[in-house]
Design an enzyme around this catalytic site. Structure first.
Site, PDB file in Angstrom:
ATOM      1  N   VAL A 162       0.839  -1.210   0.000  1.00  9.90           N
ATOM      2  CA  VAL A 162       0.000   0.000   0.000  1.00  9.90           C
ATOM      3  C   VAL A 162       0.869   1.254   0.000  1.00  9.90           C
ATOM      4  O   VAL A 162       0.581   2.229  -0.710  1.00  9.90           O
ATOM      5  CB  VAL A 162      -0.979  -0.002   1.204  1.00  9.90           C
ATOM      6  CG1 VAL A 162      -1.804   1.268   1.222  1.00  9.90           C
ATOM      7  CG2 VAL A 162      -1.889  -1.229   1.137  1.00  9.90           C
ATOM      8  N   ILE A 178     -13.398   1.964  -1.281  1.00 14.96           N
ATOM      9  CA  ILE A 178     -14.773   2.477  -1.123  1.00 14.96           C
ATOM     10  C   ILE A 178     -14.780   3.536  -0.011  1.00 14.96           C
ATOM     11  O   ILE A 178     -14.327   3.262   1.092  1.00 14.96           O
ATOM     12  CB  ILE A 178     -15.746   1.348  -0.706  1.00 14.96           C
ATOM     13  CG1 ILE A 178     -15.736   0.200  -1.720  1.00 14.96           C
ATOM     14  CG2 ILE A 178     -17.151   1.888  -0.507  1.00 14.96           C
ATOM     15  CD1 ILE A 178     -16.602  -0.986  -1.306  1.00 14.96           C
ATOM     16  N   GLU A 220      -3.586 -10.427   3.928  1.00 16.90           N
ATOM     17  CA  GLU A 220      -2.769  -9.968   5.055  1.00 16.90           C
ATOM     18  C   GLU A 220      -1.454 -10.759   5.045  1.00 16.90           C
ATOM     19  O   GLU A 220      -1.367 -11.830   4.440  1.00 16.90           O
ATOM     20  CB  GLU A 220      -3.502 -10.257   6.375  1.00 16.90           C
ATOM     21  CG  GLU A 220      -4.810  -9.522   6.535  1.00 16.90           C
ATOM     22  CD  GLU A 220      -4.639  -8.010   6.504  1.00 16.90           C
ATOM     23  OE1 GLU A 220      -3.952  -7.466   7.376  1.00 16.90           O
ATOM     24  OE2 GLU A 220      -5.174  -7.368   5.577  1.00 16.90           O
ATOM     25  N   LYS A 272     -13.136  -4.932  10.815  1.00 17.58           N
ATOM     26  CA  LYS A 272     -13.779  -3.876  10.019  1.00 17.58           C
ATOM     27  C   LYS A 272     -15.220  -3.666  10.465  1.00 17.58           C
ATOM     28  O   LYS A 272     -15.704  -2.530  10.522  1.00 17.58           O
ATOM     29  CB  LYS A 272     -13.704  -4.245   8.536  1.00 17.58           C
ATOM     30  CG  LYS A 272     -12.269  -4.228   8.002  1.00 17.58           C
ATOM     31  CD  LYS A 272     -12.154  -4.949   6.669  1.00 17.58           C
ATOM     32  CE  LYS A 272     -10.749  -4.857   6.089  1.00 17.58           C
ATOM     33  NZ  LYS A 272     -10.544  -5.769   4.959  1.00 17.58           N
ATOM     34  N   GLY A 280      -5.910  -4.222  -2.294  1.00 22.96           N
ATOM     35  CA  GLY A 280      -4.980  -3.959  -3.404  1.00 22.96           C
ATOM     36  C   GLY A 280      -4.318  -2.610  -3.212  1.00 22.96           C
ATOM     37  O   GLY A 280      -4.833  -1.743  -2.485  1.00 22.96           O
TER      38      GLY A 280
HETATM   39  N1  HSE Z   1      -6.487  -8.431   3.525  1.00 22.15           N
HETATM   40  C1  HSE Z   1      -7.456  -7.411   3.385  1.00 22.15           C
HETATM   41  C2  HSE Z   1      -8.548  -7.890   2.434  1.00 22.15           C
HETATM   42  C3  HSE Z   1      -6.797  -6.165   2.866  1.00 22.15           C
HETATM   43  O1  HSE Z   1      -8.318  -8.882   1.737  1.00 22.15           O
HETATM   44  O2  HSE Z   1      -9.617  -7.315   2.400  1.00 22.15           O
HETATM   45  C4  HSE Z   1      -7.665  -4.957   2.872  1.00 22.15           C
HETATM   46  O3  HSE Z   1      -8.070  -4.617   4.175  1.00 22.15           O
END
Ligand code: HSE
Length: 358
Positions: free
Chosen positions: A15, A138, A192, A207, A304
């Site tokens: 990132v 998003i 991850e 999340k 991504g």
């Molecule tokens: N590993 C996470 C996913 C990365 O695949 O959504 C983005 O948070």
């Protein structure tokens, strides 16, 4: 006249590279839109020897020592792209104590230790911005915080993990087995560093905990709701779902009931005519039902380099222009205005699917 805004970057991985690339390739876009030139003044990374495109670094100092950022008064914000909850916490806390705003993509850190970080930010009168922590490209945090601020949220149904959605799509469309598909997701930079966190639902749960705090103005402790991942889904499950005109998706659900909040993460049979059933590959989808706006569906790439970098830069711009602090003040991330209990699993009424080999 263009003013310059200095920032630092901690963590030059997938990132971080996306952030530097966007700034390198499209600097004039941000300059035109907000009148600021963003100068990366220092990059702190664990490994100086990793091969990287040094052109992206520009004039930034490269160091393994965080003081390259902490001691530079011209650095106003720090882009924090460090995983985990230990070193990542210490780094974020040191930046806040040094009076620097923090833009982070680390959802585990916010979900598990946000309670410690946000008061620190307030004490030092700086912001923590985290659009990139949920649903990649998003703008879901901004949508809940700003666009839907006049709504009581009835429910959220969401696909929040790009890796799992990519894996399920590959299993269904191309007949890949789970491990093959995970390998691809790793190569594409979606997973991850420990992909078990994607597969077992932990990343989705982090999340969901963050979204729930904003959507329902309540504190939801990570670990207070049931979480099930996709690690045991087989080709037979995918085929059975198809026979029922459904598709398996790893869904995060938060729904307001009279007696509390229904919360869970679980692989779910989604009917093919439901909008979340057609969210493909590394995409995420968030269906938010507000009392005034009604249902809103947000779909975009959830993982991504560039999608996540897009979210990081939206926060950096928001902080640099002052827009973030203005709107972030309307909700208090860790001082909830409501205490809504999380319903025990036994109090939820849901349909379940069981498959037997006989
Ligand atoms: N590993 C996470 C996913 C990365 O695949 O959504 C983005 O948070």
């Amino acid at each position: 006249m263009t003013s310059h805004y200095g920032f630092g970057l901690v963590g030059w991985g997938t990132v971080g590279n996306g952030v530097l690339q966007l700034l390198h390739d499209d600097a004039s876009l941000l300059q035109e839109r907000c009148g600021l030139a963003f100068d990366c003044r220092a990059i702190v990374t664990r490994n100086l020897n990793r091969s990287r495109d040094q052109r992206l670094r520009g004039q930034a100092k490269l160091s393994t020592d965080l003081s390259a950022i902490l001691e530079d008064d011209a650095i106003k914000s720090v882009i924090h792209l460090v995983g985990g909850t230990d070193d990542a916490f210490d780094i974020a806390a040191a930046c806040l104590r040094a009076g620097k705003h923090v833009v982070t993509a680390n959802k585990a850190l916010l979900a598990e230790r946000g309670r410690e970080l946000f008061p620190l930010a307030r004490q030092h009168q700086v912001a923590i911005a985290f659009e990139a922590a949920v649903a990649g490209g998003i703008p879901v945090i901004a949508s809940l915080r700003d666009g839907l601020v006049a709504n009581h949220i009835h429910s959220l149904h969401a696909i929040l993990n790009g890796t799992c959605n990519y894996v399920l799509t590959q299993m269904e469309e191309n007949g890949l087995d789970l491990n093959e598909a995970v390998g691809q997701a790793q190569e594409l930079g979606y997973a991850e560093s420990d992909p078990a966190l994607d597969l077992n639902g932990t990343d989705t749960a982090h999340k969901l905990a963050i979204l729930t705090r904003i959507a329902f103005s309540t504190v939801v402790e990570f670990g207070s709701f049931s979480v099930e991942g996709i690690q045991n889904i087989t080709a037979d499950d995918i085929a059975s779902a198809k026979r029922m005109d459904c598709r398996i998706k790893l869904l995060a659900v938060a729904a307001r009931r009279e007696s509390g909040l229904e919360l869970r993460v679980a692989p779910t049979l989604v009917p093919l005519d439901h909008p979340l059933a057609s969210v493909p590959g590394n995409y995420n989808g968030v269906l938010i039902d507000g009392h005034a706006a009604g249902p809103n569906l947000l779909v975009g790439q959830g993982a991504g380099a560039l999608p996540t970098a897009s979210a990081v830069l939206s926060d950096l711009v928001g902080i640099a222009t002052g827009a973030y602090q203005e709107t972030a003040g309307v909700f208090s991330f860790f001082e909830p205005s409501e205490h809504v209990p999380v319903l025990a699993e036994r109090d939820e009424l849901t349909a379940s699917y069981a498959r037997f080999t006989v």
